[in-house]
Scaffold this motif. Structure first.
Motif, PDB file in Angstrom:
ATOM      1  N   PHE A  68       1.643  -2.171   9.294  1.00 37.15           N
ATOM      2  CA  PHE A  68       0.722  -1.895   8.191  1.00 37.15           C
ATOM      3  C   PHE A  68      -0.355  -2.975   8.245  1.00 37.15           C
ATOM      4  O   PHE A  68      -0.094  -4.136   7.958  1.00 37.15           O
ATOM      5  CB  PHE A  68       1.464  -1.897   6.834  1.00 37.15           C
ATOM      6  CG  PHE A  68       2.087  -0.570   6.512  1.00 37.15           C
ATOM      7  CD1 PHE A  68       3.218  -0.135   7.191  1.00 37.15           C
ATOM      8  CD2 PHE A  68       1.527   0.261   5.553  1.00 37.15           C
ATOM      9  CE1 PHE A  68       3.798   1.104   6.914  1.00 37.15           C
ATOM     10  CE2 PHE A  68       2.091   1.501   5.264  1.00 37.15           C
ATOM     11  CZ  PHE A  68       3.218   1.926   5.938  1.00 37.15           C
ATOM     12  N   ASP A  70      -3.809  -5.124   7.632  1.00 36.68           N
ATOM     13  CA  ASP A  70      -4.735  -5.564   6.563  1.00 36.68           C
ATOM     14  C   ASP A  70      -4.315  -5.047   5.189  1.00 36.68           C
ATOM     15  O   ASP A  70      -5.148  -4.573   4.414  1.00 36.68           O
ATOM     16  CB  ASP A  70      -6.164  -5.060   6.853  1.00 36.68           C
ATOM     17  CG  ASP A  70      -6.774  -5.757   8.058  1.00 36.68           C
ATOM     18  OD1 ASP A  70      -6.316  -6.875   8.371  1.00 36.68           O
ATOM     19  OD2 ASP A  70      -7.691  -5.180   8.668  1.00 36.68           O
ATOM     20  N   ASN A  71      -3.043  -5.111   4.899  1.00 33.45           N
ATOM     21  CA  ASN A  71      -2.568  -4.459   3.677  1.00 33.45           C
ATOM     22  C   ASN A  71      -1.398  -5.241   3.087  1.00 33.45           C
ATOM     23  O   ASN A  71      -0.253  -4.788   3.075  1.00 33.45           O
ATOM     24  CB  ASN A  71      -2.150  -3.018   4.006  1.00 33.45           C
ATOM     25  CG  ASN A  71      -2.094  -2.139   2.772  1.00 33.45           C
ATOM     26  OD1 ASN A  71      -1.991  -2.649   1.650  1.00 33.45           O
ATOM     27  ND2 ASN A  71      -2.137  -0.838   2.973  1.00 33.45           N
ATOM     28  N   ALA A  74       0.936  -3.551   0.646  1.00 28.12           N
ATOM     29  CA  ALA A  74       1.903  -2.638   1.254  1.00 28.12           C
ATOM     30  C   ALA A  74       3.104  -3.414   1.788  1.00 28.12           C
ATOM     31  O   ALA A  74       4.257  -3.003   1.610  1.00 28.12           O
ATOM     32  CB  ALA A  74       1.244  -1.841   2.380  1.00 28.12           C
ATOM     33  N   GLU A  88       2.523  -8.272  10.345  1.00 30.63           N
ATOM     34  CA  GLU A  88       2.191  -6.954   9.791  1.00 30.63           C
ATOM     35  C   GLU A  88       3.222  -5.902  10.188  1.00 30.63           C
ATOM     36  O   GLU A  88       3.068  -4.723   9.868  1.00 30.63           O
ATOM     37  CB  GLU A  88       0.797  -6.538  10.258  1.00 30.63           C
ATOM     38  CG  GLU A  88      -0.278  -7.471   9.723  1.00 30.63           C
ATOM     39  CD  GLU A  88      -1.690  -7.014  10.023  1.00 30.63           C
ATOM     40  OE1 GLU A  88      -1.936  -6.510  11.134  1.00 30.63           O
ATOM     41  OE2 GLU A  88      -2.547  -7.163   9.131  1.00 30.63           O
ATOM     42  N   ASP A 242      -3.451   2.011   9.101  1.00 25.94           N
ATOM     43  CA  ASP A 242      -4.567   1.122   8.796  1.00 25.94           C
ATOM     44  C   ASP A 242      -4.870   1.133   7.301  1.00 25.94           C
ATOM     45  O   ASP A 242      -4.482   2.036   6.566  1.00 25.94           O
ATOM     46  CB  ASP A 242      -5.791   1.459   9.643  1.00 25.94           C
ATOM     47  CG  ASP A 242      -6.395   2.799   9.300  1.00 25.94           C
ATOM     48  OD1 ASP A 242      -6.722   3.020   8.124  1.00 25.94           O
ATOM     49  OD2 ASP A 242      -6.549   3.612  10.219  1.00 25.94           O
ATOM     50  N   SER A 243      -5.605   0.109   6.870  1.00 24.22           N
ATOM     51  CA  SER A 243      -5.787  -0.089   5.430  1.00 24.22           C
ATOM     52  C   SER A 243      -6.745   0.936   4.821  1.00 24.22           C
ATOM     53  O   SER A 243      -6.669   1.210   3.628  1.00 24.22           O
ATOM     54  CB  SER A 243      -6.302  -1.508   5.163  1.00 24.22           C
ATOM     55  OG  SER A 243      -7.532  -1.701   5.828  1.00 24.22           O
ATOM     56  N   GLY A 247      -5.317   3.037   2.052  1.00 26.79           N
ATOM     57  CA  GLY A 247      -6.005   2.868   0.781  1.00 26.79           C
ATOM     58  C   GLY A 247      -6.319   4.209   0.133  1.00 26.79           C
ATOM     59  O   GLY A 247      -6.162   4.398  -1.085  1.00 26.79           O
ATOM     60  N   GLU A 250      -3.138   5.656  -1.169  1.00 21.09           N
ATOM     61  CA  GLU A 250      -2.725   5.024  -2.431  1.00 21.09           C
ATOM     62  C   GLU A 250      -3.466   5.636  -3.621  1.00 21.09           C
ATOM     63  O   GLU A 250      -2.869   5.940  -4.659  1.00 21.09           O
ATOM     64  CB  GLU A 250      -2.964   3.508  -2.351  1.00 21.09           C
ATOM     65  CG  GLU A 250      -2.006   2.822  -1.360  1.00 21.09           C
ATOM     66  CD  GLU A 250      -2.566   1.508  -0.781  1.00 21.09           C
ATOM     67  OE1 GLU A 250      -3.552   0.974  -1.324  1.00 21.09           O
ATOM     68  OE2 GLU A 250      -2.028   1.056   0.259  1.00 21.09           O
TER      69      GLU A 250
END
Lengths: 514, 514
Positions: A68, A70-71, A74, A88, A242-243, A247, A250
């Motif tokens: 995961f 850049d998060n 998460a 990550e 990826d974020s 994102g 989410e």
């Protein structure tokens, strides 16, 4: 057709301007209800094969893990749920992802602004949406060129006019003449105003997902927990989340909007060259993604996605309509059903540059496998060309016409007294013919699917009319459908509120083209 | 490919004329073994539906009956077996036809003169033969025209050169430049000399069936009970068995040569417009025909045939690749398996006048249903155009290429350790790619089916090369295959004996053109 719902047809003109306007906006077109299969699924994997793949997927999650990127939020969610975090990398203990995934619903109702066009995604259903994502368009007149917003609007209109298409889709082509950071607004407004079929939201930035939710709230007068969008969340295979995509996921999960969680795999590049290996990776990726969606919001509606093509190892080109892609599509359907999740796969896939015989062989292979593999949501159901680089106007209507074969085949076989036709066989007898018999007269109108596009004319008529091929017939059909198009009624206050939202959003930021 | 057998390839030239000649005739081409399915069949009918249809078929036979026309010997055989005879009408007591049919074998070995090309018809097998019967041919250069013997020879050569085609077929086109009463001799000689794949016999007169048996005896040096031909016996639906087709069946049954016993049905004309009604009639007709074959010779090899198209009730044209035709094809496969008989259906069916997208959609629908419905013998597997009126050179090679997808799909999915590819998933890990990994290197050559015809080139290359469509690619492939063709070796004494037989037969009768 027994499985089509027809909204009121246009009546004769008359009355004042307001009456004319109301009449005009009340015009609608025939659209088939989404497919409810009365046929079995085709299952290519044995119970033993399924168990091996499921066990291997758990091994992948537990021992290799997924990233995961850049998060940090998460990672924190995963840590709290019991996963092992290493940078990550998220390693998920055996069984945890499946357990988390169990709170996802098995069927999703996606609402359309016209309630007759709302769809059920899951169980025995098949909901079909058009091509998604091509930067180019092609038609017989103009050849291949970058897509514009004008093209986009035309495709939404064609989708609205297509009887066998249930869904307006999302990025039917990339409107490259609109700034990247603003085009989602125009695309959403097009789907909302030019069609009354369900549609997809933006996923290119989390903030654009939020815009999508807000526009849907305007369109529906508040969502009240209803699912109004089904959006495409791709996994960066192999095993990378990826974020940006997460994102968007989410945002949608928290708003109870549906997401397709879908590995994007060119076999041999993003997954092993073997079917079983690819299915293992697909299952591991989807399990991780679905589990994450349920960590964000238990009960969030999600769909098990699988976009998988094979590859031509001579040229490196992705290939479509191939037997190995079919194996994977059938197998992933079995895996999805064992998870109790709706399934997204298949489409009008082809590698050809033109809507020619290659395109049609490849597409028909893909559409047939889509129906028989138990797909519940078929993105790219019409219009896909050149490996997805191109949205073709002619192929859009060619494929959309072929989707009728899926509807009719899915009805299954009736054996009621009328279908048994024993009276007809007795009436006609040896050496007779059925064209005039009572049973034929009573049943012929609905008996056989009929293309609205293909050439069924006598040879001489066809020759006299210029020996037109399918592309020529499709070109004429595109023109006719666009000429016949009339916008479905939309409350003027809602329309103005949507326009104002788009205007304000656009004014709030400078143009961006990357 | 693991499922292809390659005969010795041409070596460098050298030696004298005889050596060169031997070398030349030893050249052969790669041909895949017939398909042995490692996948389940798709079954559209429930047990209840099957029982209703089977019971209704018995009712049809017992209460309505079938006609055996101009065939007093057949009526006598039926009377002796317990049927009720009323003029030419034969009413068959419930259960009798099924009981008589039970002596027919469930699997047939059809021998080819090259033993590597012999085929098994039945069980999990699928044997594919080319188009049968068109009076016209079409190619991109010459358009549509009456077929000649030169065209016929070209198609036999293309069939011999087609990797995924197991069978040379029969009347691949009607050589209209040869007298009707002599053309079977030239057609048989072409199959026997220009190919070493199995072939079909003549059915247009019983005496021509006899000629076919005699030529096969010359080719094989005596048949000794071996089955060397699979011939097409059409029923005149509804429920009529004419003396010409039955006469040919009698010749072949007595010589232990295989016959396809096949209703020929345009739905709504020769059978009810409903699927269940059509299946009832198909089953009744095949039961009567198979039972009759076993009255002629118990144990005679026969195949349950079903040629069924739907009809466009607007124009009266037969339509192909339609969902109702698929329902019937799937259902008839189930009925054939319950009878324990090999099954013939499907093919490269299409109604289009050109080998365009319509042709390819319709054909792909038919080919896919053919594989999944459990067909054991697929006539018309390539080259069919315009409802069977036309044999198309381009479509022949287009379809023949697509048959590769059926071969690869039928292999099913391996889950052995190599296929599980867990080493590859671990080696690559999240964010990596598989193109260079050890598992890919070891497996990529056989991993994915690859068309030998389709365009997989980068857009720019394709554009530079003239933006060729599938027809243009197929035209070039036809030319190349004919240029590369080399005749398979045939014992010169046998060749001369066959020529002498044909010469003597032709000299024994005047030309007839009807």
């Amino acid at each position: 057709m027994s499985d089509t719902a027809t909204a009121p047809r246009r009546r004769s003109r008359g009355g004042g301007g307001a009456a004319r306007r109301a009449e005009r906006t009340a015009v609608s077109v025939e659209t088939a209800k989404y497919i409810e299969r009365n046929i079995p699924n085709f299952e290519v994997l044995t119970e033993e094969a399924l168990e091996i793949i499921e066990a291997n997927a758990e091994t992948v999650l537990a021992e290799i893990g997924v990233n995961f990127v850049d998060n940090p939020d998460a990672l924190e969610l995963w840590r709290a749920a019991g996963a092992e975090i290493d940078g990550e990398r998220v390693r998920i203990p055996r069984g945890l992802a499946r357990q988390l995934a169990s709170t996802a619903p098995s069927t999703i109702t996606q609402h359309a602004r016209n309630p007759e066009r709302s769809v059920e995604i899951g169980g025995k259903s098949l909901v079909i949406a058009p091509v998604y994502g091509p930067p180019f368009v092609r038609d017989a007149q103009g050849g291949r060129r970058y897509a514009t917003m004008e093209d986009f609007n035309k495709f939404v209109k064609l989708g609205y006019m297509s009887k066998w298409l249930h869904h307006s889709g999302g990025t039917v082509c990339e409107p490259t003449d609109v700034p990247v950071n603003k085009r989602h607004l125009d695309m959403l407004y097009a789907h909302m105003s030019l069609s009354d079929k369900p549609f997809m939201g933006s996923v290119t930035e989390p903030v654009r997902a939020q815009d999508s939710v807000e526009m849907a709230e305007i369109l529906f007068g508040g969502l009240d927990g209803r699912t109004a969008m089904t959006s495409l969340i791709n996994i960066n295979s192999p095993m990378t989340f990826d974020s940006i995509m997460m994102g968007a996921l989410e945002v949608y999960a928290r708003a109870n909007q549906a997401c397709i969680i879908s590995p994007f795999i060119v076999g041999g590049a993003m997954a092993p060259v073997s079917v079983a290996g690819t299915l293992t990776q697909v299952l591991a990726e989807v399990l991780a993604g679905v589990a994450y969606s349920q960590l964000v919001k238990p009960g969030a509606p999600v769909i098990f996605g699988a976009f998988v093509t094979s590859i031509d190892m001579n040229s490196g080109a992705p290939t479509f309509g191939t037997p190995e892609a079919s194996h994977i599509t059938y197998g992933a359907g079995q895996l999805a059903r064992r998870l109790g999740l709706p399934y997204r796969s298949a489409g009008s896939f082809c590698g050809s540059k033109l809507p020619d015989a290659q395109a049609a062989y490849e597409t028909a292979n893909s559409l047939n496998m889509g129906l028989l593999s138990g797909v519940n949501f078929m993105l790219h159901g019409c219009g896909w060309l050149e490996g997805g680089l191109v949205a073709s106007f002619e192929k859009f209507v060619m494929d959309a016409d072929q989707l009728g074969t899926l509807h009719h085949f899915a009805r299954g076989v009736s054996v009621d007294a009328n279908a048994q036709a024993m009276d007809a066989i007795e009436e006609v007898g040896p050496g007779g013919h059925y064209l005039g018999c009572a049973h034929t007269q009573a049943n012929f109108k609905d008996a056989f699917w009929r293309s609205d596009l293909f050439d069924y004319k006598p040879f001489e008529t066809w020759a006299d009319e210029g020996e037109r091929d399918t592309v020529a017939l499709a070109s004429a059909r595109v023109e006719k459908m666009l000429a016949d198009y009339q916008q479905p009624m939309l409350d003027p206050a809602i329309d103005e509120a949507l326009r104002a939202y788009v205007r304000q959003k656009k004014e709030s930021m400078p143009d961006a083209f990357i």
